[in-house]
Design a protein around this motif. Structure first.
Motif, mmCIF file in Angstrom:
data_model
loop_
_atom_site.group_PDB
_atom_site.id
_atom_site.type_symbol
_atom_site.label_atom_id
_atom_site.label_comp_id
_atom_site.label_asym_id
_atom_site.label_seq_id
_atom_site.Cartn_x
_atom_site.Cartn_y
_atom_site.Cartn_z
ATOM 1 N N ASP A 276 -16.409 -27.431 -13.852
ATOM 2 C CA ASP A 276 -16.483 -26.048 -14.328
ATOM 3 C C ASP A 276 -15.162 -25.603 -14.942
ATOM 4 O OD1 ASP A 276 -19.121 -25.764 -13.507
ATOM 5 O OD2 ASP A 276 -18.545 -25.126 -11.498
ATOM 6 N N GLY A 277 -14.501 -26.476 -15.676
ATOM 7 C CA GLY A 277 -13.259 -26.127 -16.343
ATOM 8 C C GLY A 277 -12.014 -26.325 -15.507
ATOM 9 N N ASP A 278 -12.171 -26.646 -14.210
ATOM 10 C CA ASP A 278 -11.007 -26.845 -13.360
ATOM 11 C C ASP A 278 -10.326 -28.173 -13.680
ATOM 12 O OD1 ASP A 278 -11.545 -24.526 -12.098
ATOM 13 O OD2 ASP A 278 -12.526 -25.427 -10.370
ATOM 14 N N THR A 279 -9.022 -28.220 -13.379
ATOM 15 C CA THR A 279 -8.310 -29.487 -13.488
ATOM 16 C C THR A 279 -8.621 -30.353 -12.268
ATOM 17 O OG1 THR A 279 -6.380 -28.629 -12.320
ATOM 18 C CG2 THR A 279 -6.435 -28.325 -14.721
ATOM 19 N N VAL A 280 -8.292 -31.619 -12.364
ATOM 20 C CA VAL A 280 -8.505 -32.517 -11.230
ATOM 21 C C VAL A 280 -7.666 -32.064 -10.040
ATOM 22 C CG1 VAL A 280 -8.193 -34.878 -10.392
ATOM 23 C CG2 VAL A 280 -9.110 -34.485 -12.680
ATOM 24 N N ALA A 281 -6.424 -31.600 -10.295
ATOM 25 C CA ALA A 281 -5.547 -31.135 -9.217
ATOM 26 C C ALA A 281 -6.182 -29.950 -8.488
ATOM 27 C CB ALA A 281 -4.174 -30.760 -9.776
ATOM 28 N N HIS A 282 -6.732 -29.011 -9.250
ATOM 29 C CA HIS A 282 -7.368 -27.851 -8.627
ATOM 30 C C HIS A 282 -8.608 -28.272 -7.855
ATOM 31 C CE1 HIS A 282 -9.873 -24.123 -8.504
ATOM 32 N NE2 HIS A 282 -8.721 -23.630 -8.106
ATOM 33 N N CYS A 283 -9.348 -29.224 -8.391
ATOM 34 C CA CYS A 283 -10.524 -29.741 -7.697
ATOM 35 C C CYS A 283 -10.137 -30.313 -6.336
ATOM 36 C CB CYS A 283 -11.213 -30.808 -8.552
ATOM 37 S SG CYS A 283 -12.597 -31.639 -7.737
ATOM 38 N N LYS A 284 -9.053 -31.072 -6.302
ATOM 39 C CA LYS A 284 -8.611 -31.662 -5.031
ATOM 40 C C LYS A 284 -8.141 -30.584 -4.059
ATOM 41 C CE LYS A 284 -7.394 -36.194 -6.877
ATOM 42 N NZ LYS A 284 -6.315 -37.193 -7.116
ATOM 43 N N THR A 285 -7.491 -29.537 -4.579
ATOM 44 C CA THR A 285 -7.068 -28.428 -3.721
ATOM 45 C C THR A 285 -8.268 -27.745 -3.093
ATOM 46 O OG1 THR A 285 -5.073 -28.041 -5.017
ATOM 47 C CG2 THR A 285 -5.869 -26.208 -3.678
#
Length: 367
Positions: free
Chosen positions: A81-90
């Motif tokens: 949904d537009g998130d970065t991989v880093a944000h996804c992991k957070t």
């Protein structure tokens, strides 16, 4: 003498303001009545000192936030949904921590004899995936309350009412029970005014959110003659100076609810799960005896119809397209099914299980 009479009249009026008046105790500050049980609800950011909280013996139950929208991605591959991989992991780490917190609170609450419940914060997106996410997250036991949280009528921020009906029906399909509906006054009023369209939502027991001292002349509201729970205190109306009800061991942002009964009576009905009776419409249409939802799997071919036993009758699914899963809602009048319910047409879903226990009415709105 006149001064004494004026004083007595003043004293009598003051006593009337604070004394319980028969017939209105349920809609004006019922939390002041110590016979009415208190229920706490919390999300993952509420800080709780459990030994202090448990000193309040009026607290009979604890409802915890469980799932929120669609499940998080574990491997963070593909689109987010537009998130970065880093944000996804957070977000996954936050999910994992909140999941463990949920289980810890559940163990503590149940070990201390509190009734337990869980709610799903409904967001836009596939309602069946959200229902499955909620049930997999909360793993509700038969004696635990399940709650669908609809914060407002805004399909861009929260689940639409149409999808909410699918969510509720799918929970029933998997568990044999419907959830309680949590919502505010404006949303409840809208559902009640359009109960011919929302035949399931308008009959779910109502957890009512309203931060005012009274709700006189609010009920009956459609099929709701009363609230199942009333969320009367939260961060919106509780601060250091003034608060409707302070809970030891928590901050001002804790949500507090009252129920129109004592702890013993609440324990008997806590799990809820049934639909409320449907009242006749002004058009003279007879009330529905029962509503049954069924999930039909994608694998069911058009030439291999599935059947759902409803009381003594069998309802065929031969007309459904083989390429689409569906949740079908049936209404039952005079013991005979009407196929399908015009108010709830077949919708997208993904589960092949079928549970068709007839619903009966029980005896009687979370960020």
């Amino acid at each position: 003498m006149r001064a004494r009479n004026r004083f007595l009249a003043f004293l009598t009026g003051a006593l009337l303001l604070v004394a319980p008046v028969p017939g209105i105790a349920a809609d004006v500050e019922p939390w002041r009545n110590k016979d009415h049980a208190i229920v706490i609800d919390a999300y993952e950011m509420n800080e709780i000192d459990w030994p202090l909280l448990l000193t309040d013996k009026r607290i009979a139950g604890f409802i915890s936030k469980a799932s929120d929208g669609l499940p998080e991605s574990f491997d963070c591959k593909g689109e987010h949904d537009g998130d970065t991989v880093a944000h996804c992991k957070t977000m996954w780490r936050k999910y994992a921590v909140s999941r463990e917190l949920y289980e810890t609170r559940r163990l503590l609450a149940r070990a201390q004899g509190l009734l337990w419940g869980a709610y799903h914060l409904a967001r836009p997106g596939n309602p069946v995936d959200q229902a499955n996410h909620f049930l997999d997250y909360a793993r509700p036991q038969p004696d635990e309350m399940m709650v669908l949280d609809i914060e407002a009528i805004d399909p861009k921020k929260f689940m639409s009412l149409e999808d909410a009906q699918i969510f509720a029906g799918h929970v029933r399909t998997r568990t044999g029970r419907y959830p309680v509906l949590y919502t505010n006054h404006s949303t409840a009023k809208y559902i009640a005014a359009n109960r011919d369209k929302y035949r399931i939502l308008s009959r779910l027991p109502l957890w009512y959110a309203r931060y005012k001292p009274g709700i006189r002349k609010v009920f009956p509201l459609g099929n709701w003659d009363n609230y199942a729970l009333w969320q009367f205190s939260a961060a919106a109306n509780c601060n250091k100076r003034r608060c409707p009800y302070r809970v030891k061991g928590t901050f001002n942002d804790i949500d507090v609810n009252v129920v129109p009964m004592n702890r013993a009576d609440l324990t008997k009905i806590w799990a809820f799960g049934d639909l409320l009776p449907e009242k006749p419409f002004e058009t003279g249409e007879p009330p529905v005896d029962d509503i049954v939802t069924a999930s039909v799997a994608r694998a069911a071919a058009a030439d291999e119809p599935k059947s759902l036993p409803v009381k003594a009758a069998a309802v065929s699914f031969a007309g459904l397209a083989a390429s689409a899963d569906a949740t079908v809602t049936f209404v039952v009048r005079n013991g005979a099914p009407a196929v399908p319910d015009a108010a709830v047409a077949p919708e997208q879903i993904a589960d092949g299980s079928e549970k068709t226990t007839p619903a009966a009415a029980p005896p009687h709105a979370t960020p």
